[in-house]
Design an enzyme around this catalytic site. Structure first.
Site, PDB file in Angstrom:
ATOM      1  N   GLY A  20      -4.064   0.200   0.385  1.00 50.76           N
ATOM      2  CA  GLY A  20      -4.698  -1.061   0.013  1.00 50.76           C
ATOM      3  C   GLY A  20      -4.744  -2.003   1.202  1.00 50.76           C
ATOM      4  O   GLY A  20      -5.569  -1.853   2.111  1.00 50.76           O
ATOM      5  N   ASN A  70      -8.640   1.406  -0.010  1.00 47.98           N
ATOM      6  CA  ASN A  70      -9.125   0.643  -1.170  1.00 47.98           C
ATOM      7  C   ASN A  70      -9.152  -0.829  -0.788  1.00 47.98           C
ATOM      8  O   ASN A  70      -8.111  -1.466  -0.663  1.00 47.98           O
ATOM      9  CB  ASN A  70      -8.178   0.892  -2.361  1.00 47.98           C
ATOM     10  CG  ASN A  70      -8.580   0.076  -3.582  1.00 47.98           C
ATOM     11  OD1 ASN A  70      -9.641  -0.553  -3.603  1.00 47.98           O
ATOM     12  ND2 ASN A  70      -7.734   0.084  -4.606  1.00 47.98           N
ATOM     13  N   TRP A  71     -10.356  -1.339  -0.566  1.00 50.60           N
ATOM     14  CA  TRP A  71     -10.494  -2.724  -0.089  1.00 50.60           C
ATOM     15  C   TRP A  71     -10.332  -3.739  -1.224  1.00 50.60           C
ATOM     16  O   TRP A  71     -10.314  -4.938  -0.981  1.00 50.60           O
ATOM     17  CB  TRP A  71     -11.861  -2.921   0.594  1.00 50.60           C
ATOM     18  CG  TRP A  71     -12.088  -2.054   1.796  1.00 50.60           C
ATOM     19  CD1 TRP A  71     -11.182  -1.181   2.377  1.00 50.60           C
ATOM     20  CD2 TRP A  71     -13.281  -1.955   2.582  1.00 50.60           C
ATOM     21  NE1 TRP A  71     -11.746  -0.556   3.461  1.00 50.60           N
ATOM     22  CE2 TRP A  71     -13.038  -1.010   3.610  1.00 50.60           C
ATOM     23  CE3 TRP A  71     -14.528  -2.575   2.526  1.00 50.60           C
ATOM     24  CZ2 TRP A  71     -14.004  -0.676   4.561  1.00 50.60           C
ATOM     25  CZ3 TRP A  71     -15.494  -2.241   3.471  1.00 50.60           C
ATOM     26  CH2 TRP A  71     -15.228  -1.306   4.475  1.00 50.60           C
ATOM     27  N   LYS A  72     -10.265  -3.250  -2.428  1.00 54.97           N
ATOM     28  CA  LYS A  72     -10.114  -4.115  -3.616  1.00 54.97           C
ATOM     29  C   LYS A  72     -11.179  -5.220  -3.580  1.00 54.97           C
ATOM     30  O   LYS A  72     -12.291  -4.972  -3.125  1.00 54.97           O
ATOM     31  CB  LYS A  72      -8.681  -4.640  -3.708  1.00 54.97           C
ATOM     32  CG  LYS A  72      -7.667  -3.475  -3.669  1.00 54.97           C
ATOM     33  CD  LYS A  72      -6.280  -3.853  -4.075  1.00 54.97           C
ATOM     34  CE  LYS A  72      -5.369  -2.628  -3.995  1.00 54.97           C
ATOM     35  NZ  LYS A  72      -4.018  -2.861  -4.451  1.00 54.97           N
ATOM     36  N   GLY A 116       1.068  -3.666  -3.354  1.00 51.85           N
ATOM     37  CA  GLY A 116       0.864  -5.024  -2.850  1.00 51.85           C
ATOM     38  C   GLY A 116       2.149  -5.828  -2.760  1.00 51.85           C
ATOM     39  O   GLY A 116       2.118  -7.048  -2.592  1.00 51.85           O
ATOM     40  N   HIS A 171      -6.852   2.994 -11.804  1.00 52.17           N
ATOM     41  CA  HIS A 171      -5.999   2.232 -10.885  1.00 52.17           C
ATOM     42  C   HIS A 171      -5.133   1.271 -11.702  1.00 52.17           C
ATOM     43  O   HIS A 171      -5.587   0.735 -12.711  1.00 52.17           O
ATOM     44  CB  HIS A 171      -6.868   1.454  -9.892  1.00 52.17           C
ATOM     45  CG  HIS A 171      -6.060   0.862  -8.779  1.00 52.17           C
ATOM     46  ND1 HIS A 171      -5.349  -0.303  -8.938  1.00 52.17           N
ATOM     47  CD2 HIS A 171      -5.823   1.291  -7.514  1.00 52.17           C
ATOM     48  CE1 HIS A 171      -4.709  -0.558  -7.798  1.00 52.17           C
ATOM     49  NE2 HIS A 171      -4.983   0.389  -6.920  1.00 52.17           N
ATOM     50  N   SER A 226       1.887  -0.045  -0.831  1.00 51.59           N
ATOM     51  CA  SER A 226       2.450  -0.679   0.375  1.00 51.59           C
ATOM     52  C   SER A 226       2.585   0.268   1.563  1.00 51.59           C
ATOM     53  O   SER A 226       3.537   0.170   2.339  1.00 51.59           O
ATOM     54  CB  SER A 226       3.813  -1.329   0.061  1.00 51.59           C
ATOM     55  OG  SER A 226       3.642  -2.380  -0.851  1.00 51.59           O
ATOM     56  N   GLU A 253       0.750   6.116  -7.616  1.00 54.15           N
ATOM     57  CA  GLU A 253       0.914   4.746  -7.118  1.00 54.15           C
ATOM     58  C   GLU A 253       1.856   4.006  -8.059  1.00 54.15           C
ATOM     59  O   GLU A 253       1.407   3.468  -9.091  1.00 54.15           O
ATOM     60  CB  GLU A 253      -0.430   4.017  -7.109  1.00 54.15           C
ATOM     61  CG  GLU A 253      -1.417   4.510  -6.103  1.00 54.15           C
ATOM     62  CD  GLU A 253      -2.385   3.404  -5.690  1.00 54.15           C
ATOM     63  OE1 GLU A 253      -2.416   3.084  -4.500  1.00 54.15           O
ATOM     64  OE2 GLU A 253      -3.084   2.848  -6.553  1.00 54.15           O
ATOM     65  N   GLU A 275      -4.332  -1.702 -11.350  1.00 52.51           N
ATOM     66  CA  GLU A 275      -4.907  -3.035 -11.588  1.00 52.51           C
ATOM     67  C   GLU A 275      -5.928  -2.991 -12.718  1.00 52.51           C
ATOM     68  O   GLU A 275      -6.106  -3.955 -13.449  1.00 52.51           O
ATOM     69  CB  GLU A 275      -5.510  -3.579 -10.277  1.00 52.51           C
ATOM     70  CG  GLU A 275      -4.400  -4.010  -9.318  1.00 52.51           C
ATOM     71  CD  GLU A 275      -4.696  -3.822  -7.841  1.00 52.51           C
ATOM     72  OE1 GLU A 275      -5.873  -3.686  -7.470  1.00 52.51           O
ATOM     73  OE2 GLU A 275      -3.720  -3.789  -7.055  1.00 52.51           O
TER      74      GLU A 275
HETATM   75  P1  13P Z   1      -1.271  -1.783  -1.171  1.00 56.03           P
HETATM   76  O1  13P Z   1      -1.355  -0.733  -0.100  1.00 56.03           O
HETATM   77  O2  13P Z   1      -1.831  -3.106  -0.782  1.00 56.03           O
HETATM   78  O3  13P Z   1       0.098  -1.849  -1.770  1.00 56.03           O
HETATM   79  O4  13P Z   1      -2.228  -1.269  -2.374  1.00 56.03           O
HETATM   80  C1  13P Z   1      -2.087   0.015  -2.831  1.00 56.03           C
HETATM   81  C2  13P Z   1      -3.202   0.295  -3.749  1.00 56.03           C
HETATM   82  O5  13P Z   1      -3.261  -0.216  -4.849  1.00 56.03           O
HETATM   83  C3  13P Z   1      -4.276   1.191  -3.281  1.00 56.03           C
HETATM   84  O6  13P Z   1      -5.110   1.551  -4.312  1.00 56.03           O
END
Ligand code: 13P
Length: 265
Positions: free
Chosen positions: A235, A11-13, A174, A96, A214, A168, A98
């Site tokens: 992520g 997930n490149w966000k 993150g 998600h 993470s 998650e 976020e």
């Molecule tokens: P991180 O791997 O940066 O913690 O993000 C996880 C995530 O939200 C994947 O969708």
């Protein structure tokens, strides 16, 4: 859908513009070997989906959208619908943390998106997980159950076969503060037990469950070894091609690649 394959999702966000995404895909496709037991999915910015869908070798990578609106069409300025994404992506992240916590998405929005994705032949990856407060208050299992019930309302047993669940925990995303395998073991048991309650034993055994939060190259194998975990939602670590390739390799059981992919079409 099959649980024989591990599913690794990057997930490149909100990172990489269209040009950077294309360069990154080029680099990644040169590094990543195609394995029959691993499916790799990339979730870039929505802006890059169209161009990456032309660049990608679908035997090597599939695409996911990070977000979309659940209505099919109409006066919804700025939104993108599942019918518009049909044929471009195979998967969609739904719910998600976020989206839930920054953009206020509710269980109703999330279940509408699950339905819209399925209606349009896109496989939802339903993301669930507790916040720090819920964890501290011992509400992890309740949160998992509530979010599963909320997201899966109206989903039939047949439709459930198209859905992947991603656990998650919000406190692990993150933060570098990844869940320990024991936390994930408990969560995956709770998820399968709730699916059993809602859909029966066979569905509970069949549903794919991922861990995210993470994940790094050195922790990936520990999660992948957990009974009931079918893959990872990555992520930050998916933005480094070498690290992501290492994570993908951890998901492959044998040491020898089945097919050497050269990347591109
Ligand atoms: P991180 O791997 O940066 O913690 O993000 C996880 C995530 O939200 C994947 O969708």
């Amino acid at each position: 859908m099959t649980r024989d394959k591990k599913l690794i999702v990057g997930n490149w966000k909100m990172n990489l513009n269209t040009h950077e995404a294309s360069l990154y895909l080029h680099k990644l496709s040169g590094l990543v070997k195609t394995h029959r037991d691993v499916e790799v999915v990339l979730a870039p910015t929505i802006l890059a989906l169209q161009s990456l869908s032309l660049q990608i070798d679908r035997r090597q990578f599939k695409l996911a959208v990070q977000n979309f609106y659940w209505r099919d069409h109409g006066a919804y300025t700025g939104e993108v619908s599942a019918p518009q994404l049909r044929g471009v992506v195979e998967y969609a992240l739904v719910g998600h943390s976020e989206r839930r916590h920054i953009f206020g998405e509710t269980d109703k929005d999330i279940r509408n998106k699950v339905q819209a994705a399925i209606r349009n032949d896109i496989q939802p990856i339903l993301c669930i997980g507790e916040t720090t407060t819920e964890r501290v208050n011992n509400e992890t299992i309740d949160t998992i159950n509530d979010q599963l019930i909320g997201g899966l309302t109206n989903v039939t047993s047949e439709e459930l076969k198209r859905i992947t669940i991603a656990y998650e925990p919000v406190w692990a995303i993150g933060t570098g503060n990844n869940a320990v395998p024991a936390d994930v073991v408990k969560a995956v048991k709770a998820i399968r037990s709730q699916i059993k309650h809602l859909y029966g034993v066979a569905a509970a055994d069949d549903v794919r469950v991922l861990y995210g939060g993470s994940v790094k190259a050195d922790s990936a194998a520990d999660y992948l070894a957990i009974d009931g975990i079918d893959g990872l939602l990555v992520g930050g670590a998916s933005l480094d091609a070498h690290v992501f390739e290492e994570i993908i390799n951890k998901a492959h059981k044998g040491s020898k690649p089945d097919i050497k992919s050269r990347g591109g079409k």
